[in-house]
Design a protein around this motif. Structure first.
Motif, PDB file in Angstrom:
ATOM      1  N   ALA A  19       0.843  -1.207   0.000  1.00 33.84           N
ATOM      2  CA  ALA A  19       0.000   0.000   0.000  1.00 33.84           C
ATOM      3  C   ALA A  19       0.876   1.253   0.000  1.00 33.84           C
ATOM      4  O   ALA A  19       0.590   2.218  -0.722  1.00 33.84           O
ATOM      5  N   ASP A  20       1.939   1.244   0.789  1.00 31.88           N
ATOM      6  CA  ASP A  20       2.867   2.389   0.814  1.00 31.88           C
ATOM      7  C   ASP A  20       3.484   2.628  -0.570  1.00 31.88           C
ATOM      8  O   ASP A  20       3.614   3.776  -1.010  1.00 31.88           O
ATOM      9  N   GLN A  21       3.869   1.545  -1.246  1.00 37.86           N
ATOM     10  CA  GLN A  21       4.463   1.682  -2.578  1.00 37.86           C
ATOM     11  C   GLN A  21       3.458   2.265  -3.568  1.00 37.86           C
ATOM     12  O   GLN A  21       3.814   3.132  -4.381  1.00 37.86           O
ATOM     13  N   LEU A  22       2.205   1.803  -3.498  1.00 39.06           N
ATOM     14  CA  LEU A  22       1.170   2.347  -4.385  1.00 39.06           C
ATOM     15  C   LEU A  22       0.969   3.836  -4.124  1.00 39.06           C
ATOM     16  O   LEU A  22       0.870   4.631  -5.064  1.00 39.06           O
ATOM     17  N   ASN A  23       0.914   4.216  -2.860  1.00 39.64           N
ATOM     18  CA  ASN A  23       0.746   5.635  -2.528  1.00 39.64           C
ATOM     19  C   ASN A  23       1.943   6.461  -2.970  1.00 39.64           C
ATOM     20  O   ASN A  23       1.778   7.595  -3.441  1.00 39.64           O
ATOM     21  N   THR A  24       3.137   5.917  -2.840  1.00 35.26           N
ATOM     22  CA  THR A  24       4.344   6.635  -3.262  1.00 35.26           C
ATOM     23  C   THR A  24       4.311   6.902  -4.765  1.00 35.26           C
ATOM     24  O   THR A  24       4.638   8.006  -5.211  1.00 35.26           O
TER      25      THR A  24
END
Length: 179
Positions: A19-24
């Protein structure tokens, strides 16, 4: 089953990490008022399409690996592992949709660059405005899909899988059999 044998806590961390990677990636997209026919926009598209394609490949690979492991070792798969596998597979759909939107953005950016080399006039201005609007919409669509996918992953990570009360204990763990 090395990867799918992760603890519940590790699986939650995995989902939050994706999820963090998608948001980044979504955070790298220009905001609507920042979109213009600029080489920097092309660089952003190049970088983030590569990042997103890698992440989509990871989601597909991890889902496939977990499904193979489940077929080979069905007795070792927990409800939490099955749920995590499904959540990863579900995240692939909005992620691929975002990638498709970015592909359309590449096309519209190409149209904008081409229009800068055409003779000025009303038709060119109208075509440029249309391409600019579509480019902006594609970035917004991609951002929305990635944010939605990240939210789904976080929600799934933060929802505990209930322990399966109906599952019989393994024969080795039954105290009556040890006697």
């Amino acid at each position: 089953m090395p990867t799918s044998g992760l603890s519940d806590s590790d699986q939650r961390m995995l989902l939050h990490g994706i999820a963090d990677q998608l948001n980044t990636i979504a955070d790298q997209f220009p905001l609507p008022d920042q979109v213009r026919a600029d080489p920097a926009i092309g660089e952003i598209l190049d970088d983030e399409i590569r990042n997103l394609a890698r992440l989509l490949g990871y989601l597909a690979g991890e889902s496939a690996f977990r499904q193979r492991a489940s077929a080979r070792y069905p007795d070792q798969v927990t409800p939490s592992q099955r749920r995590t596998t499904l959540v990863l597979a579900r995240a692939a759909e909005p992620t691929s949709g975002a990638l498709a939107a970015l592909g359309r953005a590449v096309h519209d950016l190409g149209v904008l660059f081409d229009l800068t080399h055409q003779a000025p006039g009303r038709d060119r201005n109208q075509a440029a405005a249309t391409a600019h609007q579509r480019l902006t919409e594609h970035f917004t669509e991609a951002r929305t899909k990635l944010v939605r996918a990240a939210q789904q992953l976080r929600r799934a990570a933060d929802t505990r899988t209930p322990q399966s009360a109906a599952a019989p204990p393994s024969p080795q763990a039954t105290p009556a059999r040890a006697r």
